[in-house]
Design a protein around this motif. Structure first.
Motif, short mmCIF file in Angstrom:
data_model
loop_
_atom_site.label_atom_id
_atom_site.label_comp_id
_atom_site.label_asym_id
_atom_site.label_seq_id
_atom_site.Cartn_x
_atom_site.Cartn_y
_atom_site.Cartn_z
N ALA A 227 -6.10 -22.46 -7.11
CA ALA A 227 -6.44 -22.12 -5.72
C ALA A 227 -5.34 -22.52 -4.74
CB ALA A 227 -7.75 -22.81 -5.33
N SER A 228 -4.24 -23.09 -5.20
CA SER A 228 -3.17 -23.54 -4.30
C SER A 228 -2.50 -22.36 -3.62
CB SER A 228 -2.13 -24.35 -5.08
OG SER A 228 -2.70 -25.51 -5.63
N LEU A 229 -2.08 -22.59 -2.37
CA LEU A 229 -1.38 -21.55 -1.62
C LEU A 229 -0.08 -21.14 -2.32
CD1 LEU A 229 -1.08 -19.78 0.90
CD2 LEU A 229 0.01 -21.75 2.04
N ALA A 230 0.63 -22.11 -2.91
CA ALA A 230 1.88 -21.79 -3.60
C ALA A 230 1.65 -20.82 -4.76
CB ALA A 230 2.53 -23.08 -4.12
N VAL A 231 0.53 -20.97 -5.46
CA VAL A 231 0.21 -20.06 -6.56
C VAL A 231 -0.03 -18.65 -6.03
CG1 VAL A 231 -1.42 -19.58 -8.43
CG2 VAL A 231 -0.72 -21.94 -7.96
N ALA A 232 -0.75 -18.55 -4.92
CA ALA A 232 -0.99 -17.24 -4.31
C ALA A 232 0.31 -16.61 -3.83
CB ALA A 232 -1.98 -17.39 -3.15
N ASN A 233 1.19 -17.42 -3.24
CA ASN A 233 2.48 -16.90 -2.76
C ASN A 233 3.36 -16.43 -3.91
OD1 ASN A 233 1.85 -17.36 -0.08
ND2 ASN A 233 2.78 -19.40 -0.04
N LEU A 234 3.38 -17.19 -4.99
CA LEU A 234 4.15 -16.78 -6.16
C LEU A 234 3.60 -15.46 -6.71
CD1 LEU A 234 6.19 -17.08 -8.44
CD2 LEU A 234 4.58 -18.62 -9.60
N GLU A 235 2.29 -15.35 -6.80
CA GLU A 235 1.70 -14.12 -7.32
C GLU A 235 2.08 -12.93 -6.45
OE1 GLU A 235 -2.64 -12.33 -8.76
OE2 GLU A 235 -2.55 -14.19 -7.59
N THR A 236 2.06 -13.10 -5.14
CA THR A 236 2.44 -12.01 -4.23
C THR A 236 3.89 -11.61 -4.44
OG1 THR A 236 0.83 -12.70 -2.56
CG2 THR A 236 2.68 -11.36 -1.81
N CYS A 237 4.78 -12.61 -4.49
CA CYS A 237 6.21 -12.32 -4.69
C CYS A 237 6.46 -11.63 -6.02
CB CYS A 237 7.02 -13.62 -4.62
SG CYS A 237 7.17 -14.36 -2.99
N LEU A 238 5.77 -12.10 -7.06
CA LEU A 238 6.00 -11.54 -8.39
C LEU A 238 5.45 -10.12 -8.49
CD1 LEU A 238 7.36 -12.41 -10.94
CD2 LEU A 238 5.24 -13.48 -11.71
N ARG A 239 4.32 -9.86 -7.87
CA ARG A 239 3.78 -8.50 -7.86
C ARG A 239 4.73 -7.55 -7.12
NH1 ARG A 239 -1.46 -7.83 -9.55
NH2 ARG A 239 -2.61 -9.76 -9.89
N GLU A 240 5.23 -7.97 -5.97
CA GLU A 240 6.15 -7.13 -5.22
C GLU A 240 7.43 -6.87 -6.01
OE1 GLU A 240 6.76 -9.04 -1.48
OE2 GLU A 240 4.77 -8.51 -0.70
N SER A 241 7.90 -7.89 -6.71
CA SER A 241 9.09 -7.72 -7.55
C SER A 241 8.84 -6.73 -8.67
CB SER A 241 9.50 -9.08 -8.12
OG SER A 241 10.54 -8.95 -9.06
N LEU A 242 7.68 -6.83 -9.30
CA LEU A 242 7.36 -5.95 -10.44
C LEU A 242 7.06 -4.52 -9.99
CD1 LEU A 242 5.32 -8.44 -12.61
CD2 LEU A 242 7.35 -7.19 -13.35
N VAL A 243 6.50 -4.35 -8.81
CA VAL A 243 6.28 -2.99 -8.29
C VAL A 243 7.60 -2.22 -8.29
CG1 VAL A 243 5.83 -1.71 -6.16
CG2 VAL A 243 4.19 -3.40 -6.95
N LEU A 244 8.66 -2.88 -7.85
CA LEU A 244 9.98 -2.23 -7.80
C LEU A 244 10.50 -1.91 -9.19
CD1 LEU A 244 11.66 -4.52 -5.11
CD2 LEU A 244 10.79 -2.20 -4.76
N ARG A 245 10.18 -2.74 -10.15
CA ARG A 245 10.83 -2.67 -11.46
C ARG A 245 10.05 -1.94 -12.54
NH1 ARG A 245 12.53 -6.73 -8.44
NH2 ARG A 245 14.70 -7.43 -8.64
N VAL A 246 8.75 -1.72 -12.35
CA VAL A 246 7.98 -1.08 -13.41
C VAL A 246 7.35 0.26 -13.01
CG1 VAL A 246 7.45 -3.34 -14.39
CG2 VAL A 246 5.76 -2.21 -12.94
#
Length: 559
Positions: A227-246
């Motif tokens: 539930a940590s904010l850092a986990v949510a932020n990482l998930e958002t960044c990683l999803r945005e990164s993968l949208v571009l790449r997959v």
């Protein structure tokens, strides 16, 4: 291919492309109707000046570079020689500081007789140079592989200029390094960092974060949980990164001509079964249409130093492959992906490499990874080379056995970068035990500062040999910037206070401290087993390290 001459200088340009971006293939070397400029581009421009690029990357970057050559920024107006090489190289460096994505390029300014070249700030694409005995200057993605040829890797620190004119001089480049190349002079104009935006006009959209860690240590009030904010932020960044790449990967060749028993895959993942790559697979599943298969490339080697008895019979050798650490982890994580995402056609591609085959390809691999030339280079390059070939076996429920299979995917995902950003190496834990947060921060700062010096050029050469492109979601500029700026306690679990957790998050207490933010994300995605997976280097997991008896060190040069 394009040829041109300037006085007594002959320039020969040649490119080959995979064509993984845009709706059509653009011929390279690329020129417009004027034929004054020529571009050889090997890369992906995910965005330019903060805007997504929906068209062809080569055309967009060409226009950017032509504008940089023709336009002089306000900071250069005071120069007497307003169009000299130093001004133009700096303009190009400024322009490319707005390009998000991996690349290597060569740009030829025919009217002025200048060649500009370079790699992105992390060196995610290969670019090499060499000067022949006759004085020819060669700039190429791959070498001929002979150590005597003197190939060197272009530094990933800016734009280099090779002035072919009679009055060649790039020595005025601000903050540059200059060196003689045959009878010419090269100079280097450094890229601009996002943190410099306020110091110089026009840099507000620079995508390049300074490779420097936030060293502020905050008191730990709560440990990292799902539930940590850092986990949510990482998930958002990683999803945005993968949208571009997959997303929007073009169909592989002969996509509609399906003579095989299975549909063709667009995407494959270098899959050891570890934390980094399995999280990439799990999020990619949520982004791609359910009908698309995803190939998981898992490589295992026959190591004669370990498998002496197994070579006696085929069954024993097959068992030896299945006992490789990465094979065991891979199958376990594959089962967890199937459990959490049963609608997806996950293809676990078991790539078994006999020692005889490793020996047969050894010289080819050495040639591809050149100018890198150590025992460790070869161990890592072997694993990547055969994994990227993608030739192995998949299990078929219909035949209740294994069937030969070669991936059709031309895009590969790699989990590289997560350990450096989130403290995943064993030495990070060692540093914390020895010196607490200061020692851990120093170790992480060293890793981060060397990201641009990593061996990504070597890896690119080895894997591109098979006509495939590797993409690094953890090295996305936005994700990288976030990971560098957040505090240590938002990434790692070292030194977490013993506090009461809710029943839902109690399981997070037992997660390893290294890369804990990523482990919590894996747990949030339902990958409980993966969240607890230990870090293992590829050469040991696939068993490419120390294939021969005797004492050798990874830094030892190959004979």
């Amino acid at each position: 291919m394009h040829n041109t001459s300037i006085s007594n200088v002959h320039v020969n340009l040649c490119s080959t492309v995979l064509s993984l971006r845009g709706l059509r293939t653009v011929t390279q070397p690329y020129q417009d109707d004027s034929e004054e400029y020529t571009l050889c581009w090997n890369g992906e421009a995910w965005s330019i000046f903060g805007e997504s690029n929906s068209g062809n990357d080569t055309e967009a970057v060409y226009r950017l570079l032509v504008d940089a050559v023709k336009t002089v920024s306000a900071s250069d107006v005071h120069d007497v020689l307003i169009h000299n090489a130093s001004n133009i190289a700096c303009n190009i460096a400024r322009a490319l500081s707005h390009v998000s994505g991996p690349y290597a390029f060569v740009f030829f300014d025919r009217p002025q007789g200048r060649v500009f070249f370079g790699r992105d700030f992390l060196g995610r694409r290969s670019l090499l140079t060499r000067i022949t005995e006759s004085g020819e200057v060669i700039i190429a993605s791959v070498s001929a592989g002979d150590p005597r040829d003197g190939w060197v890797e272009v530094e990933a620190d800016g734009v280099y200029c090779l002035d072919l004119s009679a009055s060649a001089s790039c020595s005025a480049l601000p903050g540059s390094q200059t060196q003689k190349v045959g009878s010419f002079v090269t100079g280097q104009a450094p890229y601009h960092f996002a943190q410099d935006a306020e110091a110089e006009v026009g840099l507000s959209n620079s995508v390049i974060p300074r490779l420097s860690l936030n060293k502020n240590t905050l008191p730990i009030h709560l440990p990292l949980t799902t539930a940590s904010l850092a986990v949510a932020n990482l998930e958002t960044c990683l999803r945005e990164s993968l949208v571009l790449r997959v997303l929007n990967i073009p169909d592989p060749p002969d996509y509609d001509n399906r003579k095989d028993f299975v549909s063709k895959a667009r995407l494959a993942i270098l899959f050891s079964g570890g934390l980094d790559c399995t999280v990439l697979a799990r999020i990619s599943h949520e982004l791609l249409p359910a009908s698309e298969p995803i190939d998981l490339l898992n490589v295992a080697f026959e190591n004669p130093r370990i498998h002496k008895e197994a070579r006696a019979d085929l069954a024993g050798l097959t068992e030896a492959y299945e006992l490789c650490p990465d094979r065991i982890t891979g199958r376990t994580s594959y089962a967890e992906l199937v459990r959490t995402s049963p609608a997806r056609d996950w293809r676990f591609v078991a790539i078994n490499v006999p020692y005889t085959e490793t020996s047969e390809h050894r010289q080819e691999i050495i040639s591809l990874m050149h100018p890198h030339n150590t025992v460790m280079d070869l161990s890592i390059a072997c694993a990547l080379y055969f994994a990227a070939r993608g030739q192995g076996q998949i299990r078929s429920s219909a035949s209740r056995g294994s069937l030969p299979y070669t991936t059709s995917a031309r895009v590969l995902l790699s989990g590289l970068g997560a350990d450096e950003l989130f403290g995943g190496y064993t030495r990070h834990a060692t540093a914390f035990r020895r010196g607490g947060y200061p020692a851990l921060l120093d170790e992480l700062e060293l890793d981060v500062s060397r990201l641009g010096k990593r061996n990504l050029g070597r890896d690119d050469r080895v894997m591109a040999h098979w006509g495939r492109e590797v993409r690094f979601p953890y090295l996305d500029e936005k994700l990288l910037s976030w990971a560098l700026n957040v505090s240590l306690i938002e990434k790692c679990g070292f030194g977490e206070a013993e506090v009461q957790l809710s029943a839902n998050d109690e399981g997070c207490r037992t997660l390893e401290p290294g890369k804990k933010v990523l482990r919590c994300l894996a747990s949030k995605l339902g990958l409980e087993g993966v969240a607890r997976e230990k870090k293992r280097a590829i050469q040991f997991g696939a068993r490419t390290a120390k294939m021969q008896a005797g004492k050798t060190k990874g830094t030892q040069l190959l004979s």
